[in-house]
Motif scaffolding. Structure first.
Motif, mmCIF file in Angstrom:
data_model
loop_
_atom_site.group_PDB
_atom_site.id
_atom_site.type_symbol
_atom_site.label_atom_id
_atom_site.label_comp_id
_atom_site.label_asym_id
_atom_site.label_seq_id
_atom_site.Cartn_x
_atom_site.Cartn_y
_atom_site.Cartn_z
ATOM 1 N N ALA A 17 10.226 -5.945 -14.556
ATOM 2 C CA ALA A 17 9.406 -5.716 -15.690
ATOM 3 C C ALA A 17 8.120 -4.853 -15.002
ATOM 4 C CB ALA A 17 8.885 -6.861 -16.181
ATOM 5 N N GLN A 18 7.728 -4.089 -15.953
ATOM 6 C CA GLN A 18 6.385 -3.439 -15.530
ATOM 7 C C GLN A 18 5.138 -3.908 -15.076
ATOM 8 O OE1 GLN A 18 6.123 0.045 -15.049
ATOM 9 N NE2 GLN A 18 8.436 0.202 -15.249
ATOM 10 N N SER A 19 5.323 -5.210 -15.804
ATOM 11 C CA SER A 19 4.358 -6.208 -15.519
ATOM 12 C C SER A 19 4.772 -7.515 -16.012
ATOM 13 C CB SER A 19 2.857 -5.895 -16.399
ATOM 14 O OG SER A 19 2.919 -5.843 -17.890
ATOM 15 N N THR A 20 3.697 -8.660 -15.726
ATOM 16 C CA THR A 20 4.151 -10.051 -16.340
ATOM 17 C C THR A 20 3.702 -10.219 -17.723
ATOM 18 O OG1 THR A 20 2.200 -10.943 -15.388
ATOM 19 C CG2 THR A 20 4.209 -10.785 -14.141
ATOM 20 N N GLY A 21 3.281 -8.955 -18.323
ATOM 21 C CA GLY A 21 2.732 -9.080 -19.622
ATOM 22 C C GLY A 21 1.183 -9.672 -20.147
ATOM 23 N N PRO A 22 1.126 -10.463 -21.035
ATOM 24 C CA PRO A 22 -0.425 -10.816 -21.315
ATOM 25 C C PRO A 22 -0.672 -12.116 -20.370
ATOM 26 C CG PRO A 22 1.023 -11.437 -23.231
ATOM 27 C CD PRO A 22 1.889 -10.444 -22.195
ATOM 28 N N ILE A 23 0.447 -12.622 -19.721
ATOM 29 C CA ILE A 23 0.192 -13.948 -18.787
ATOM 30 C C ILE A 23 0.009 -13.211 -17.353
ATOM 31 C CG2 ILE A 23 1.247 -15.891 -17.919
ATOM 32 C CD1 ILE A 23 2.942 -16.169 -20.373
ATOM 33 N N PRO A 24 -1.111 -13.679 -16.754
ATOM 34 C CA PRO A 24 -1.462 -12.989 -15.575
ATOM 35 C C PRO A 24 -0.364 -13.513 -14.424
ATOM 36 C CG PRO A 24 -3.232 -14.009 -16.485
ATOM 37 C CD PRO A 24 -2.171 -14.461 -17.293
ATOM 38 N N ALA A 25 -0.104 -12.753 -13.603
ATOM 39 C CA ALA A 25 1.188 -12.863 -12.703
ATOM 40 C C ALA A 25 0.958 -14.283 -11.892
ATOM 41 C CB ALA A 25 1.272 -11.799 -11.784
ATOM 42 N N LYS A 26 -0.250 -14.602 -11.580
ATOM 43 C CA LYS A 26 -0.648 -15.768 -10.733
ATOM 44 C C LYS A 26 -0.192 -17.000 -11.583
ATOM 45 C CE LYS A 26 -4.356 -17.985 -8.021
ATOM 46 N NZ LYS A 26 -5.554 -18.137 -7.685
ATOM 47 N N GLN A 27 -0.454 -17.253 -12.936
ATOM 48 C CA GLN A 27 -0.447 -18.201 -13.759
ATOM 49 C C GLN A 27 0.923 -18.271 -14.007
ATOM 50 O OE1 GLN A 27 -2.031 -17.753 -17.524
ATOM 51 N NE2 GLN A 27 -1.219 -19.721 -18.343
ATOM 52 N N LEU A 28 1.806 -17.180 -14.325
ATOM 53 C CA LEU A 28 3.193 -17.516 -14.413
ATOM 54 C C LEU A 28 4.107 -17.854 -13.400
ATOM 55 C CD1 LEU A 28 5.401 -16.572 -16.735
ATOM 56 C CD2 LEU A 28 5.507 -14.424 -15.964
ATOM 57 N N ILE A 29 3.683 -17.219 -12.230
ATOM 58 C CA ILE A 29 4.523 -17.534 -11.192
ATOM 59 C C ILE A 29 4.334 -19.122 -10.376
ATOM 60 C CG2 ILE A 29 2.938 -16.873 -9.162
ATOM 61 C CD1 ILE A 29 6.840 -16.606 -9.211
ATOM 62 N N GLY A 30 2.950 -19.629 -10.886
ATOM 63 C CA GLY A 30 2.706 -20.773 -10.652
ATOM 64 C C GLY A 30 3.439 -21.935 -11.424
ATOM 65 N N VAL A 31 3.723 -21.730 -12.554
ATOM 66 C CA VAL A 31 4.693 -22.394 -13.470
ATOM 67 C C VAL A 31 5.927 -22.169 -13.025
ATOM 68 C CG1 VAL A 31 5.450 -22.989 -15.713
ATOM 69 C CG2 VAL A 31 3.038 -22.365 -15.509
ATOM 70 N N VAL A 32 6.431 -21.297 -12.756
ATOM 71 C CA VAL A 32 7.930 -20.798 -12.376
ATOM 72 C C VAL A 32 8.245 -21.701 -11.089
ATOM 73 C CG1 VAL A 32 9.576 -19.180 -11.447
ATOM 74 C CG2 VAL A 32 7.961 -18.584 -13.346
ATOM 75 N N GLU A 33 7.411 -21.831 -10.061
ATOM 76 C CA GLU A 33 7.501 -22.514 -8.855
ATOM 77 C C GLU A 33 7.407 -23.690 -9.092
ATOM 78 O OE1 GLU A 33 5.674 -22.347 -4.263
ATOM 79 O OE2 GLU A 33 4.833 -20.740 -5.787
#
Length: 440
Positions: free
Chosen positions: A145-161
Motif C-alpha cells: 500500500a502507499q501508506s497505512t491509511g488513517p491509522i498510523p503505521a506504529k499503531q497498526l503494526i503494534g496491533v498486528v504484532e
C-alpha cells in the motif's frame, strides 16, 4: 545522511565517458554508452565503472523521479571534476556515515536512518550489492500500500504484532503436547490448535479495530465489508509440519489497506521438539522489514547457479502441481538447490532475511501471502505473479526473489505458467470479499 549523493547508470562495457561541467538533466546526448556510476557529493562529480548492462534512459528517468530501488552498492570511486550544477529537487539524497565508499539508495530513508543512528557500524556489516540490484527495483510494480491509511503505521503494526504473538503463544503451549487432528481433505489437515490460535488473534484485532473486515483461514469472512482494512490471518501456517513436530511453521497476520499490504507480522517457530523457540518478522509499507527488531535485507546474489531456492506444492495433484514438479527438477539441476519446507509465510520471510534467494508457488490464498510479500518487498526484493504480471494478494500464484535474479527465474517459470493458462487452468483472482473496495 544529510547531504550529497545520487546514482545514475549508463550502459556498454566498451568505453567510458565524462559528464560536462554543468550537465543539463534533460540532455542525455553528451553521454556515451558506457557502464558508469555517477555520484554527486558536495559539488564534486565522481565516476566509477559498473558491471551490468542496462538501458540508460529508463534508469536516468528512475533516478530523476526518485524511484530508484532500495539496495546497497559498493564501489571504488575517484574524483572526476567539479560541478556547480543544482540537482533536481525530486532526487532524494543521502550521505553514508562510513569512511569506505559504500552507498545506500532507498525510496524511504527513515528506517535506515534510525537503524544507522543507533548502530553506525551497520552499513559495513551488510552485504555489497552489484549494480544490477539497483535496476531490479525499477522493473516490477510495488505490491504494498502507499501508506497505512488513517491509522498510523506504529499503531497498526503494534496491533498486528500483538495479534501474531498472541496466536503464537497458543501454538507454543501446544507444540509439545499430543495433537487432536481432523481433515479438510485427504491430506489437508487441521488441528484444534489452528482454531484456538485464530480465536485468540481475533480477540486482539476486534479489541482494537472492531469495524475492520477479517479473512481467517479457519473462520472465513467476518466484519464490515465497507471497511478499507482487511485482515488476512493464518493462525498456523504449516499445520502438517506442526502436527509432526517438524520445524517449519508460523503464525501469519497481514492487514491490507484498500486491497494492498500495509502491515504484517510472522512469528516463525524454530528449533525442534524439546527446544522450540520463535523469531518475529515485521514490516509496514514504506517502513522496512525487521526480524526481532533488527532490519533485514534480501541477498545480493545475481546468478541462479549460486542461488538457494524454495518452492511449495498444494494438496491438489493437478496440472499446476505437475508443472511445478518440472520446475523443481529444472532449478534443482541449475541452482545450488531447491527446498520445500511447507509454510509459505516462512518461505517468504527466509527470502526477506537473505537465507534464500527466491520462492514461488501456485494456488496460495491471501492469508498465506499478505504478510510475507510485504516482508520481501520491504527488505528490497521483488514480487510478481508466476507469469510475471503485477501481483495482488488475491492472485493464485506468487514469485518473490531478491529482485536481481527475478527476470532469470521468469524465463523458465513464466512460459510454464502461460502453458497452464492455455490448458484452461484458472488463474483469475481467487477471492475478493463482496463490496470490499480496493486500489487495483
Amino acid at each position: 545522511f544529510g547531504e550529497g549523493g545520487i546514482f545514475a547508470c549508463y550502459s556498454s562495457p566498451q568505453s567510458q565517458c565524462e559528464a560536462p561541467a554543468n550537465p543539463n538533466p534533460e540532455d542525455r546526448s553528451h553521454y556515451q554508452p558506457t557502464e558508469v556510476l555517477f555520484f554527486f557529493k558536495k559539488n564534486q562529480h565522481y565516476q566509477s565503472t559498473c558491471d551490468s548492462p542496462h538501458k540508460k534512459n529508463s534508469v536516468f528517468d528512475s533516478v530523476r523521479s526518485g524511484k530508484m530501488g532500495r539496495c546497497l552498492i559498493s564501489s571504488s570511486v575517484t574524483p572526476l571534476r567539479n560541478s556547480q550544477s543544482q540537482l533536481p529537487t525530486s532526487i532524494r539524497s543521502i550521505k553514508p556515515r562510513i569512511q569506505s565508499p559504500t552507498f545506500f539508495l532507498l525510496p524511504n530513508l527513515r528506517p535506515l536512518r534510525r537503524a544507522v543512528s543507533s548502530n553506525p557500524s551497520l552499513p559495513t556489516k551488510m552485504a555489497s550489492f552489484s549494480i544490477r540490484a539497483v535496476l531490479a527495483e525499477t522493473q516490477y510494480p510495488k505490491v504494498g500500500a502507499q501508506s497505512t491509511g488513517p491509522i498510523p503505521a506504529k499503531q497498526l503494526i503494534g496491533v498486528v504484532e500483538k495479534a501474531a504473538k498472541t496466536g503464537a503463544e497458543v501454538v507454543m503451549d501446544a507444540v509439545n503436547k499430543p495433537r487432536k487432528i481432523s481433515y479438510k481433505g485427504l491430506t489437508d489437515l487441521v488441528t484444534e490448535t489452528d482454531k484456538m490460535s485464530e480465536t485468540a488473534i481475533l480477540e486482539v484485532v476486534k479489541a482494537s479495530f472492531n469495524d475492520h473486515l477479517i479473512l481467517g483461514e479457519e473462520g472465513g469472512i467476518i466484519g464490515d465489508t465497507s471497511s478499507d482494512y482487511l485482515w488476512c490471518i493464518d493462525p498456523l501456517d504449516g499445520t502438517t509440519n506442526f502436527a509432526h513436530g517438524y520445524p517449519s511453521f508460523a503464525v501469519s497476520v497481514g492487514v491490507l489497506f484498500r486491497g494492498k499490504p500495509a502491515a504484517g507480522a510472522v512469528v516463525e517457530f524454530v528449533g525442534g521438539p524439546m527446544c522450540w523457540n520463535t523469531r518475529t518478522f515485521t514490516a509496514t509499507s514504506g517502513g522496512g522489514a525487521f526480524c526481532n527488531g533488527q532490519p533485514i535485507q534480501v541477498t545480493a546474489n545475481d546468478t541462479v547457479e549460486r542461488s538457494l531456492l524454495v518452492t511449495g506444492f498444494g494438496y491438489e495433484h493437478d496440472d499446476a502441481w505437475t508443472t511445478n514438479i518440472e520446475l523443481f527438477k529444472h532449478f534443482t539441476d541449475v541452482s545450488r538447490g531447491v527446498r520445500r519446507l511447507g509454510a509459505a509465510s516462512v518461505d517468504m520471510c527466509h527470502v526477506a532475511l537473505g537465507v534464500a534467494d527466491a520462492y514461488w508457488e501456485y494456488r496460495l490464498k491471501p492469508w498465506d501471502m499478505a504478510a510475507g510479500v510485504l516482508m520481501v518487498e520491504e527488505a528490497g526484493g521483488a514480487v510478481t505473479r508466476m507469469d510475471g504480471g503485477k501481483f495482488c494478494v488475491f492472485d493464485r500464484s506468487v514469485l518473490v526473489s531478491n529482485g536481481v535474479i527475478h527476470s532469470k527465474l521468469l524465463e523458465k517459470i513464466g512460459p510454464a505458467t502461460e502453458r497452464l493458462k492455455e490448458k484452461g487452468i484458472e488463474f483469475s483472482l481467487w477471492y475478493k470479499p463482496d463490496n470490499y473496495q480496493t486500489d487495483f
